[in-house]
Design an enzyme around this catalytic site. Sequence first.
Site, PDB file in Angstrom:
ATOM      1  N   LEU A 196      -4.075  11.148   3.176  1.00  0.00           N
ATOM      2  CA  LEU A 196      -2.878  11.127   2.630  1.00  0.00           C
ATOM      3  C   LEU A 196      -2.550  11.789   1.636  1.00  0.00           C
ATOM      4  O   LEU A 196      -3.323  11.350   0.006  1.00  0.00           O
ATOM      5  CB  LEU A 196      -2.631   9.328   2.970  1.00  0.00           C
ATOM      6  CG  LEU A 196      -2.632   8.984   3.838  1.00  0.00           C
ATOM      7  CD1 LEU A 196      -3.080   6.804   3.604  1.00  0.00           C
ATOM      8  CD2 LEU A 196      -2.129   8.677   5.043  1.00  0.00           C
ATOM      9  N   LYS A 248     -12.696   2.671  12.488  1.00  0.00           N
ATOM     10  CA  LYS A 248     -11.644   2.644  13.480  1.00  0.00           C
ATOM     11  C   LYS A 248     -11.232   2.427  14.625  1.00  0.00           C
ATOM     12  O   LYS A 248      -9.586   2.511  15.256  1.00  0.00           O
ATOM     13  CB  LYS A 248     -10.694   3.845  12.750  1.00  0.00           C
ATOM     14  CG  LYS A 248     -10.486   3.850  10.940  1.00  0.00           C
ATOM     15  CD  LYS A 248      -9.129   3.146  10.543  1.00  0.00           C
ATOM     16  CE  LYS A 248      -8.891   2.722   9.159  1.00  0.00           C
ATOM     17  NZ  LYS A 248      -8.032   1.688   8.852  1.00  0.00           N
ATOM     18  N   GLY A 292       1.083  -0.726  -0.206  1.00  0.00           N
ATOM     19  CA  GLY A 292      -0.018   0.001   0.221  1.00  0.00           C
ATOM     20  C   GLY A 292       1.464   1.008   0.000  1.00  0.00           C
ATOM     21  O   GLY A 292       2.063   0.942   0.358  1.00  0.00           O
ATOM     22  N   ARG A 338      -0.405 -10.878  -2.396  1.00  0.00           N
ATOM     23  CA  ARG A 338       0.269 -11.565  -4.500  1.00  0.00           C
ATOM     24  C   ARG A 338       1.863 -11.193  -3.744  1.00  0.00           C
ATOM     25  O   ARG A 338       2.126 -10.001  -2.984  1.00  0.00           O
ATOM     26  CB  ARG A 338      -1.026 -10.244  -4.879  1.00  0.00           C
ATOM     27  CG  ARG A 338      -0.104  -8.916  -4.105  1.00  0.00           C
ATOM     28  CD  ARG A 338      -1.105  -8.413  -5.521  1.00  0.00           C
ATOM     29  NE  ARG A 338      -1.284  -6.974  -4.709  1.00  0.00           N
ATOM     30  CZ  ARG A 338      -0.671  -5.989  -5.202  1.00  0.00           C
ATOM     31  NH1 ARG A 338       0.403  -6.031  -6.006  1.00  0.00           N
ATOM     32  NH2 ARG A 338      -0.688  -4.686  -5.005  1.00  0.00           N
ATOM     33  N   TYR A 392     -16.798   5.126   9.242  1.00  0.00           N
ATOM     34  CA  TYR A 392     -15.549   4.429   8.985  1.00  0.00           C
ATOM     35  C   TYR A 392     -14.935   5.145  10.011  1.00  0.00           C
ATOM     36  O   TYR A 392     -13.542   4.581  10.759  1.00  0.00           O
ATOM     37  CB  TYR A 392     -15.172   5.490   8.182  1.00  0.00           C
ATOM     38  CG  TYR A 392     -13.440   5.600   7.367  1.00  0.00           C
ATOM     39  CD1 TYR A 392     -12.340   4.378   6.809  1.00  0.00           C
ATOM     40  CD2 TYR A 392     -13.070   6.556   8.151  1.00  0.00           C
ATOM     41  CE1 TYR A 392     -10.825   4.497   6.364  1.00  0.00           C
ATOM     42  CE2 TYR A 392     -11.241   6.557   7.490  1.00  0.00           C
ATOM     43  CZ  TYR A 392     -10.539   5.625   6.503  1.00  0.00           C
ATOM     44  OH  TYR A 392      -8.869   5.418   7.175  1.00  0.00           O
ATOM     45  N   GLY A 414      -5.696  -2.037   5.325  1.00  0.00           N
ATOM     46  CA  GLY A 414      -7.109  -1.592   4.561  1.00  0.00           C
ATOM     47  C   GLY A 414      -7.454  -0.955   3.523  1.00  0.00           C
ATOM     48  O   GLY A 414      -6.806  -1.124   2.682  1.00  0.00           O
TER      49      GLY A 414
END
Length: 220
Positions: free
Chosen positions: A152, A129, A13, A38, A125, A74
């Site tokens: 972000l 969290k 990520g 992966r 959300y 996430g």
Amino acid sequence: MTRKTALIAGSTGLIGRELLQDLLDGKEYDNVVAIVRRPLGIQHRKLEEKIVDFDKLGEDNDIFAVDDVFCCLGTTIKKAKTKEAMWKIDVDYPVAIAKLASSKGAKKFLLVSSMNADPHSQIFYSKMKGRLEEKIKKIPFESVAIFRPSLLLGERQEFRLGERTAAAIFTKVSFLFAGPFKKYKAIEGKTVASAMYKAAQQAKSGITVYPSEQIQELGS
Ligand SMILES: NC(=O)c1ccc[n+]([C@@H]2O[C@H](COP(=O)([O-])OP(=O)(O)OC[C@H]3O[C@@H](n4cnc5c(N)ncnc54)[C@H](OP(=O)(O)O)[C@@H]3O)[C@@H](O)[C@H]2O)c1
């Protein structure tokens, strides 16, 4: 000097890939275990890539016999499609990882949560969290560090229109985020990663919550 082993979840990520690089580049860790679904497509002498089924994390619990655990997992509701599926990735997987690592003697758990995390929030959300933080705080570690970044910033492989638009606006009006509004200022994924890395090297015990402006200071 005895060096340590780190485990990272979410290393593909925005924050996780920066943090993985910090863990591999830094001198504090001899081994870095990355649990992924992966292949990462990178090789490094310290890197131990473990492709796992996140629904069956307990099957190979020796993976979790490490010193420090970094969790950057996430998803988004768009990707997960349902709130239940999102909850599984954002809450159930990190909690499962924390429990397994704690049972195997890990000392530190460092978690990316989010600004406005609040278990009593009406917003799904923020509530998710907040509930995640509550659960993590109950799991025994010498030290738990919870990072609550604002929006972000950084290059993503996927296109997220909402985030892109918000990032453009936040960047244009960044002068507004001063004084008491500092905590709302958007933050680079790599700054969060750097703060997590540095926090793990501090001898803090107990639970520490880092709001976005403190992440900015520590990670810069
Ligand atoms: N976006 C924001 O502005 C923002 C703000 C504050 C906090 N946060 C939180 O910060 C955290 C990290 O954000 P980020 O943007 O760095 O995350 P990201 O780029 O979306 O990466 C998420 C990571 O979770 C992994 N993941 C997702 N679904 C999975 C599944 N079903 N099974 C296993 N692994 C899975 C991804 O792996 P794959 O590559 O295999 O999908 C990836 O490594 C998240 O918890 C997010 O909620 C985000």
